[in-house]
Design a protein around this motif. Structure first.
Motif, PDB file in Angstrom:
ATOM      1  N   GLU A 493      42.114 -12.801  -4.746  1.00 59.96           N
ATOM      2  CA  GLU A 493      41.646 -12.434  -6.077  1.00 59.96           C
ATOM      3  C   GLU A 493      41.361 -13.676  -6.919  1.00 59.96           C
ATOM      4  O   GLU A 493      40.360 -13.718  -7.657  1.00 59.96           O
ATOM      5  CB  GLU A 493      42.675 -11.541  -6.775  1.00 59.96           C
ATOM      6  CG  GLU A 493      42.282 -11.090  -8.165  1.00 59.96           C
ATOM      7  CD  GLU A 493      41.049 -10.203  -8.200  1.00 59.96           C
ATOM      8  OE1 GLU A 493      40.589  -9.860  -9.308  1.00 59.96           O
ATOM      9  OE2 GLU A 493      40.519  -9.847  -7.125  1.00 59.96           O
ATOM     10  N   LYS A 494      42.183 -14.681  -6.830  1.00 58.33           N
ATOM     11  CA  LYS A 494      41.923 -15.913  -7.570  1.00 58.33           C
ATOM     12  C   LYS A 494      40.608 -16.548  -7.136  1.00 58.33           C
ATOM     13  O   LYS A 494      39.821 -17.008  -7.972  1.00 58.33           O
ATOM     14  CB  LYS A 494      43.073 -16.908  -7.376  1.00 58.33           C
ATOM     15  CG  LYS A 494      44.343 -16.539  -8.121  1.00 58.33           C
ATOM     16  CD  LYS A 494      45.411 -17.626  -7.993  1.00 58.33           C
ATOM     17  CE  LYS A 494      45.052 -18.865  -8.787  1.00 58.33           C
ATOM     18  NZ  LYS A 494      46.159 -19.861  -8.792  1.00 58.33           N
ATOM     19  N   ASN A 495      40.351 -16.559  -5.857  1.00 58.04           N
ATOM     20  CA  ASN A 495      39.091 -17.123  -5.358  1.00 58.04           C
ATOM     21  C   ASN A 495      37.896 -16.352  -5.899  1.00 58.04           C
ATOM     22  O   ASN A 495      36.870 -16.941  -6.267  1.00 58.04           O
ATOM     23  CB  ASN A 495      39.078 -17.111  -3.830  1.00 58.04           C
ATOM     24  CG  ASN A 495      40.062 -18.103  -3.227  1.00 58.04           C
ATOM     25  OD1 ASN A 495      40.444 -19.083  -3.868  1.00 58.04           O
ATOM     26  ND2 ASN A 495      40.494 -17.851  -2.004  1.00 58.04           N
ATOM     27  N   ARG A 496      38.026 -15.031  -5.953  1.00 56.97           N
ATOM     28  CA  ARG A 496      36.935 -14.199  -6.467  1.00 56.97           C
ATOM     29  C   ARG A 496      36.716 -14.445  -7.956  1.00 56.97           C
ATOM     30  O   ARG A 496      35.576 -14.625  -8.407  1.00 56.97           O
ATOM     31  CB  ARG A 496      37.255 -12.723  -6.227  1.00 56.97           C
ATOM     32  CG  ARG A 496      36.149 -11.757  -6.655  1.00 56.97           C
ATOM     33  CD  ARG A 496      36.573 -10.312  -6.423  1.00 56.97           C
ATOM     34  NE  ARG A 496      37.462  -9.818  -7.473  1.00 56.97           N
ATOM     35  CZ  ARG A 496      37.060  -9.197  -8.583  1.00 56.97           C
ATOM     36  NH1 ARG A 496      35.763  -9.004  -8.796  1.00 56.97           N
ATOM     37  NH2 ARG A 496      37.931  -8.763  -9.483  1.00 56.97           N
ATOM     38  N   ILE A 497      37.794 -14.451  -8.719  1.00 53.96           N
ATOM     39  CA  ILE A 497      37.703 -14.544 -10.171  1.00 53.96           C
ATOM     40  C   ILE A 497      37.180 -15.907 -10.630  1.00 53.96           C
ATOM     41  O   ILE A 497      36.340 -16.001 -11.530  1.00 53.96           O
ATOM     42  CB  ILE A 497      39.087 -14.278 -10.808  1.00 53.96           C
ATOM     43  CG1 ILE A 497      39.499 -12.829 -10.606  1.00 53.96           C
ATOM     44  CG2 ILE A 497      39.094 -14.638 -12.286  1.00 53.96           C
ATOM     45  CD1 ILE A 497      38.551 -11.827 -11.216  1.00 53.96           C
ATOM     46  N   PHE A 498      37.649 -16.962 -10.010  1.00 52.72           N
ATOM     47  CA  PHE A 498      37.334 -18.292 -10.528  1.00 52.72           C
ATOM     48  C   PHE A 498      36.147 -18.955  -9.835  1.00 52.72           C
ATOM     49  O   PHE A 498      35.800 -20.093 -10.187  1.00 52.72           O
ATOM     50  CB  PHE A 498      38.570 -19.190 -10.435  1.00 52.72           C
ATOM     51  CG  PHE A 498      39.661 -18.758 -11.376  1.00 52.72           C
ATOM     52  CD1 PHE A 498      39.534 -18.961 -12.735  1.00 52.72           C
ATOM     53  CD2 PHE A 498      40.803 -18.124 -10.902  1.00 52.72           C
ATOM     54  CE1 PHE A 498      40.526 -18.552 -13.614  1.00 52.72           C
ATOM     55  CE2 PHE A 498      41.803 -17.709 -11.763  1.00 52.72           C
ATOM     56  CZ  PHE A 498      41.667 -17.920 -13.134  1.00 52.72           C
ATOM     57  N   ALA A 499      35.486 -18.256  -8.933  1.00 49.31           N
ATOM     58  CA  ALA A 499      34.311 -18.834  -8.269  1.00 49.31           C
ATOM     59  C   ALA A 499      33.244 -19.284  -9.270  1.00 49.31           C
ATOM     60  O   ALA A 499      32.662 -20.377  -9.111  1.00 49.31           O
ATOM     61  CB  ALA A 499      33.735 -17.831  -7.270  1.00 49.31           C
TER      62      ALA A 499
END
Length: 648
Positions: A493-499
């Motif tokens: 989720e962090k990878n998705r949100i902060f991309a």
């Protein structure tokens, strides 16, 4: 205060971001009940759960004091048949309301049984629900004993629940109305709800956008054990561990229309409504239904007025309408269609249109405030419009401009602005999460309330179901133990949100939103066919594949808007899959499959359900009235509840 352009001219540059940016920094919060969405339903859920003695955290994308579609206020407390002036039985009224196609009998039964109790609790918090200052003595619908202001609009017509004597000679509304709707001073309700949350020790997290639900062991469909959030001021990433989670973020956003500069936010609902909670539930494995339903945007848009804009016709319920020569029209006081529709009956509209074409009525039309009794003028202008949503701003602006309700007529835009364009649609027509009699979703540990559920109703519905869901979630957490969150799920989720924060250039959120809106207008609009829907799905998947990887955001606010776009993209795909599955047209669903023109055939009278299992769509169905005997089911699930209404 300087305008944006003045600031740029003076400073020569835009202002710096006023908050420290901490992208990806984590904050972990432990609680018993987590409420995602701090609108009307969310506030009531948090208050109700906290009163049961459990720890509660509430996250809200805006500021809880005014957030959500009900944040600015409300003027009608609807479907309150348990009030002392009601002439109908709550269970009978609930059955009547749920008799409409594709309704939510569970939520309606809860509303009819408990929303008057909810209103009395609102009064205990300081909310004004009756004419205690005697401002409106003599107004139609005012009861001198209780000082409640019953809405005059809700008299008895052919479509209402019958009451004894309505077909007999001499039956005379308004004396014989159903009395199920109360006028209220709702502008203060939302700040009072936040105050009560604080008083009860609820951890309130303003400016936090919910982004995903956390499943036990990271397995889709497993018990929900928390959620993640994004701070739209600092960019921090929040991890909430919870035994139970209640979703109350409302429904979808403005997927069919993106015109911020031209017409403002073209939707009556809150700007923050972007389908986040529905998509979070979907990805967690919860079942959705009625997702194929949509309708033409018909109220409070920047490109189309509805009456005077900002509120439904109900807020002007007593205002007589006259044509340009002062001739009275049979609209809107006569011929109301039904208790929640807020439009004139089709035969009344047809009669007026015919009169316009024949020259019997001359455009434009006006609201004739001076023709009203003085107390009725004030009740409409100061109470209804003064308390309902954004019309408070409208009437203040009119007053500053010199408008006087005792002297002036107010132009109505009905019939002169043309018809709504069918491609300007909204998904807030009933699609949402499937719930049971505890308002639990099909995933353990996850509840839904208000307009987050399928086939929702109005402000009081959100309040009553939020209050109910909080009570049920609190009972659940006493029966279950703690569960571990999955770190891999958090990292994904962090990878998705902060991309978008990793990129220096590309596509910003407005451009992406506009592209999605065009695809929905072209391919998922008034007319639907297999070919068009599949073209729409292909186009949105292309946007997802080619445009989303170019999405960039340099500050936390734009990052939040970008994540909203991702929610709407996923929501749009769900709509298309549901639309492809329903191979029949339907009037109550606003669904026109021209390749399947038969309207509402018996074999398609069912709820279509969809959920994800191992990221694969699983389709199902539920029969109409799948909730069973509403009164009996309610009683079975609420044996310990004591309220104003008690069945004999």
């Amino acid at each position: 205060m300087a305008t944006w352009h003045e600031y740029l001219r003076t400073e020569g540059r835009p202002p710096a971001w006023p908050y420290p940016i901490r992208f990806e920094q984590e904050q972990v919060i432990d609680t018993d009940v987590l409420v995602v969405g701090g609108g009307i339903a969310g506030c009531w859920a948090a208050i109700s759960a906290a009163r049961q003695g459990v720890r509660v955290a509430l996250i809200e994308k805006g500021d809880v004091s005014r957030s959500g579609s009900g944040g600015p206020g409300c003027d009608h407390w609807c479907n309150a048949p348990a009030n002392p002036l009601s002439r109908v039985d709550p269970d009978d009224w609930a059955r009547h309301m749920a008799d409409r196609p594709y309704s939510n009998g569970i939520g309606i039964q809860i509303q009819c049984r408990e929303d008057f109790d909810t209103l009395l609790e609102m009064e205990q918090m300081g909310g004004k629900i009756r004419d205690t200052d005697d401002e409106y003595v003599g107004a139609e619908g005012r009861d001198d004993k209780t000082k409640f202001m019953i809405s005059p609009r809700y008299g008895v017509t052919h479509s209402y629940l019958p009451i004894p004597g309505m077909d007999e000679p001499g039956f005379n509304p308004p004396e014989d109305r159903n009395n199920v709707v109360i006028r209220v001073w709702g502008n203060s309700f939302k700040p009072l709800l936040k105050k009560e949350c604080k008083r009860l020790g609820v951890q309130v997290f303003d400016r936090i956008m919910g982004t995903s639900l956390l499943n036990e062991n990271g397995e889709q469909g497993a018990r929900v054990v928390g959620a993640t959030g994004l701070n739209s001021r600092t960019g921090e990433f929040l991890i909430f561990r919870a035994k139970a989670t209640i979703l109350s973020t409302s429904g979808a956003g403005s997927m069919w229309l993106m015109s911020m500069e031209h017409g403002g936010y073209s939707n009556m609902q809150s700007r923050a409504n972007s389908g986040d909670g529905t998509v979070m539930a979907w990805k967690a494995g919860a079942a959705l239904t009625k997702m194929e339903s949509s309708g033409v945007i018909g109220i409070a848009t920047g490109l189309k007025h509805k009456w005077y804009t900002g509120a439904g016709d109900a807020s002007y319920e007593n205002v007589p309408i006259v044509d340009a020569k002062g001739r009275r029209l049979p609209y809107p006081i006569q011929g109301w269609e039904d208790a929640g529709v807020m439009v004139a009956a089709p035969e009344v509209e047809a009669k007026i249109r015919e009169g316009i074409l024949k020259g019997e009525y001359e455009l434009p039309f006006y609201g004739d405030f001076p023709a009203m009794a003085e107390v009725e003028r004030r009740a409409t202008w100061d109470l209804m419009l003064g308390e309902e949503s954004t019309t408070r701003i409208f009437i203040n602006t009119m007053k500053q401009g010199g408008f006087d309700i005792n002297r002036d007529l107010l132009q109505a835009y009905k019939f002169i602005e043309g018809q709504s364009l069918p491609q300007w649609r909204e998904a807030g027509y009933g699609g949402g999460i499937v719930v049971d009699w505890n308002l639990k979703t099909t995933v353990d540990g996850l509840y839904a309330a208000g307009t987050q559920m399928f086939a929702p109703e109005d402000h009081s519905y959100a309040a009553a179901t939020g209050r109910y869901a909080g009570r049920k979630a609190a009972a659940y957490v006493r029966e279950v133990g703690d569960a571990e969150i999955n770190r891999d799920q958090i990292e994904q989720e962090k990878n998705r949100i902060f991309a978008p924060t990793k990129r220096e250039r590309g596509i910003e959120w407005k451009e992406l939103h506009s592209g999605l809106s065009r695809a929905m207008q072209y391919y998922v609009s008034e007319f639907k066919t297999e070919r068009l829907l599949k073209m729409g799905l292909e186009e949105i998947e292309r946007i997802e594949t080619e445009a989303v990887p170019q999405l960039f955001a340099h500050d936390p606010h734009k990052l939040m808007r970008s994540i909203e776009d991702l929610s709407m993209i996923e929501y749009a795909k769900i709509i298309i899959h549901a639309s492809l599955a329903r191979k029949a047209s339907s009037v109550p669903l606003g669904f026109n499959r021209i390749d399947y023109p038969e309207t509402d055939p018996a074999e398609w009278n069912k709820f279509l359900t969809f959920r994800l299992e191992n990221d694969k769509i699983q389709a199902g169905e539920l029969p109409p009235n799948f909730w069973g005997d509403m009164a009996k089911q309610y009683e079975a699930h609420n044996k310990d509840y004591t309220g104003v209404y008690s069945p004999e």
